[in-house]
Enzyme design. Structure first.
Site, PDB file in Angstrom:
ATOM      1  N   LYS A 127       0.850  -1.190   0.000  1.00  0.00           N
ATOM      2  CA  LYS A 127       0.000   0.000   0.000  1.00  0.00           C
ATOM      3  C   LYS A 127       0.886   1.240   0.000  1.00  0.00           C
ATOM      4  O   LYS A 127       1.982   1.227   0.562  1.00  0.00           O
ATOM      5  CB  LYS A 127      -0.925   0.002   1.221  1.00  0.00           C
ATOM      6  CG  LYS A 127      -2.064   1.003   1.126  1.00  0.00           C
ATOM      7  CD  LYS A 127      -3.132   0.732   2.172  1.00  0.00           C
ATOM      8  CE  LYS A 127      -4.345   1.636   1.958  1.00  0.00           C
ATOM      9  NZ  LYS A 127      -5.441   1.336   2.891  1.00  0.00           N
ATOM     10  N   HIS A 166      -4.512   1.322  -4.254  1.00  0.00           N
ATOM     11  CA  HIS A 166      -3.413   1.520  -3.309  1.00  0.00           C
ATOM     12  C   HIS A 166      -2.211   2.231  -3.920  1.00  0.00           C
ATOM     13  O   HIS A 166      -1.115   2.163  -3.369  1.00  0.00           O
ATOM     14  CB  HIS A 166      -2.957   0.168  -2.740  1.00  0.00           C
ATOM     15  CG  HIS A 166      -3.909  -0.412  -1.745  1.00  0.00           C
ATOM     16  ND1 HIS A 166      -3.643  -1.561  -1.038  1.00  0.00           N
ATOM     17  CD2 HIS A 166      -5.136  -0.012  -1.331  1.00  0.00           C
ATOM     18  CE1 HIS A 166      -4.659  -1.845  -0.245  1.00  0.00           C
ATOM     19  NE2 HIS A 166      -5.584  -0.913  -0.411  1.00  0.00           N
ATOM     20  N   HIS A 176      -6.740  -6.893  -6.629  1.00  0.00           N
ATOM     21  CA  HIS A 176      -7.910  -6.388  -5.949  1.00  0.00           C
ATOM     22  C   HIS A 176      -8.409  -5.235  -6.802  1.00  0.00           C
ATOM     23  O   HIS A 176      -7.828  -4.150  -6.800  1.00  0.00           O
ATOM     24  CB  HIS A 176      -7.577  -5.928  -4.530  1.00  0.00           C
ATOM     25  CG  HIS A 176      -7.592  -7.035  -3.532  1.00  0.00           C
ATOM     26  ND1 HIS A 176      -7.404  -6.841  -2.183  1.00  0.00           N
ATOM     27  CD2 HIS A 176      -7.798  -8.369  -3.683  1.00  0.00           C
ATOM     28  CE1 HIS A 176      -7.485  -7.999  -1.542  1.00  0.00           C
ATOM     29  NE2 HIS A 176      -7.715  -8.937  -2.441  1.00  0.00           N
ATOM     30  N   ASP A 194      -9.302   8.037  -1.624  1.00  0.00           N
ATOM     31  CA  ASP A 194     -10.110   6.957  -1.059  1.00  0.00           C
ATOM     32  C   ASP A 194     -10.131   5.813  -2.057  1.00  0.00           C
ATOM     33  O   ASP A 194     -10.500   5.991  -3.217  1.00  0.00           O
ATOM     34  CB  ASP A 194     -11.524   7.458  -0.771  1.00  0.00           C
ATOM     35  CG  ASP A 194     -12.340   6.456   0.029  1.00  0.00           C
ATOM     36  OD1 ASP A 194     -11.771   5.423   0.421  1.00  0.00           O
ATOM     37  OD2 ASP A 194     -13.530   6.709   0.250  1.00  0.00           O
ATOM     38  N   ASP A 234     -12.589  -5.640  -4.460  1.00  0.00           N
ATOM     39  CA  ASP A 234     -12.371  -5.099  -3.117  1.00  0.00           C
ATOM     40  C   ASP A 234     -12.932  -3.684  -3.055  1.00  0.00           C
ATOM     41  O   ASP A 234     -12.294  -2.729  -3.495  1.00  0.00           O
ATOM     42  CB  ASP A 234     -10.884  -5.091  -2.779  1.00  0.00           C
ATOM     43  CG  ASP A 234     -10.632  -4.627  -1.343  1.00  0.00           C
ATOM     44  OD1 ASP A 234     -11.593  -4.528  -0.566  1.00  0.00           O
ATOM     45  OD2 ASP A 234      -9.457  -4.364  -0.999  1.00  0.00           O
TER      46      ASP A 234
END
Length: 420
Positions: free
Chosen positions: A230, A264, A288, A296, A328
């Site tokens: 991330k 991410h 994902h 966000d 996700d």
């Protein structure tokens, strides 16, 4: 004509149009049917789970909205998932977290094992789907000062190491019982809110912890680990232990999968460009698929440019066999079941559009420096009738065409969700 007849007539026209440029629409639909998405269970209950549902979300995770009908029990969540899966073409998988164990007594994260997921395995057998796993490294009192596996306190690290080991047992159980490999995705939110003095030592602790977790061998036909980095998260804005480069290197050196979450990365980065750079060296990918908006990362996936770039890269570079595609996102401002359906169908649409391209011709154009032809063809493809092929794909797979599926959701929320 009936709606089905209208869909089939439109498809025949589209089939002829694509045949003119050397694209077999039937072959594309067969290729799409083989792609299994891994649908994330946590959209259905705002990531509360069943182990400690009263625990506040931590680890940089937050859910917006309070739309009626949230799932609060295992039966409610699996009923909602069944409804969603019935509206998505094909047979897929569902991703779980340690949080979603169904236990016969109060258990802590490090005690949860395969026996606590029998409910899910029995349900998956009924649905004829596979299960993927995620150890939960958040929403727990022992996520101390934003640290888990990289904590400077050995007892904290030991607790989370055991959580990771237990997750591998659970994932192996999924693979054994369901006959499909279960991908076990590791994401840890460790890091600092403000500037750290020592960036190296936490990463060395993380490395040692992860090596301890994966020490015991398992049959990789049953389970295989993946590691997710991330850029940063809430509470760890200045330093993330598990950065992209850290897990990229870890996956390569340990012969594991690397997870790329579309939300991410820095907003100006194109995640699809990472695939072909990593796969010549790495074993494979776990995706994902999410939708970042500003900073966000977890909005419902839609058929946007980012998603189309992701799917085009997977198809054009022949990377689908080495890539596991998971979803996700979590949005509680809308019907949670509808969110699953929108995200999954958008991903399938984008894959189909990528498959409906004369790739051999386009690659030949590029190889022979005919960039004019390449540009013209790719631009014209944007207005080709792939939507008619998608409608036919839905029809062939016995799911509603167009917006008809929303009528079923509206009935479902009146009969089931709004009565909770």
């Amino acid at each position: 004509m009936t709606k089905d007849q209208t869909v089939q007539a439109a498809y025949q026209t589209a089939k002829e149009r694509y045949a003119e440029i050397g694209v077999d629409t039937e072959k594309a639909m067969e290729q799409l049917k083989k792609v299994k998405l891994s649908v994330h269970c946590w959209q259905g209950d705002d990531i509360h789970g069943f182990v400690n549902p009263e625990q506040e979300l931590t680890g940089g995770i937050g859910v917006s909205g309070d739309y009626a009908g949230i799932a609060q029990t295992p039966a409610e969540l699996t009923t909602d998932l069944h409804e969603a899966l019935s509206l998505i073409p094909g047979h897929h998988k569902v991703q779980l977290h340690t949080l979603y164990a169904v236990t016969d007594r109060k258990k802590d994260f490090d005690e949860i094992g395969p026996e606590d997921f029998q409910y899910w395995v029995d349900w998956a057998k009924e649905e004829q789907i596979g299960l993927d796993m995620n150890p939960t490294f958040f929403s727990h009192p022992k996520m101390k000062n934003n640290f888990t596996l990289a904590s400077p306190e050995k007892d904290i690290r030991d607790f989370w190491i055991q959580v990771g080991k237990q997750s591998r047992k659970i994932s192996n159980y999924f693979g054994q019982e369901l006959g499909q490999r279960s991908i076990n995705n590791f994401w840890m939110p460790d890091g600092f809110k403000d500037n750290p003095i020592d960036k190296a030592t936490p990463r060395l602790r993380m490395l040692e912890s992860l090596d301890e977790i994966i020490k015991e061998p398992y049959d990789e036909n049953n389970t295989l680990e993946s590691f997710e980095g991330k850029l940063f998260g809430t509470g760890v804005e200045s330093y993330t232990v598990g950065s992209h480069l850290f897990y990229n290197n870890y996956a390569i050196t340990r012969n594991k999968l690397w997870t790329i979450d579309a939300g991410h990365w820095h907003p100006t980065e194109d995640v699809s460009d990472k695939f072909s750079a990593f796969l010549p060296f790495g074993r494979g990918l776990m995706l994902h698929v999410s939708r970042p908006v500003r900073w966000d990362s977890d909005h419902v996936v839609i058929f946007d440019d980012t998603l189309q770039r992701i799917t085009r890269s997977l198809v054009r570079d022949n990377e689908l066999d080495k890539t596991n595609i998971g979803l996700d996102f979590f949005d509680a401002t809308i019907n949670r079941v509808a969110a699953w359906v929108v995200g999954a169908r958008a991903t399938q649409k984008a894959l189909l559009q990528a498959m409906l391209a004369p790739l051999d011709q386009l690659k030949s154009d590029e190889l022979h420096y005919d960039f004019t032809q390449r540009l013209v063809e790719t631009e014209e493809l944007k207005s080709y009738p792939f939507g008619a092929v998608w409608d036919e794909f839905c029809l062939k797979n016995n799911v509603p065409v167009g917006m008809d599926w929303l009528k079923e959701i509206r009935q479902y929320e009146q009969k089931v969700q709004f009565k909770r």
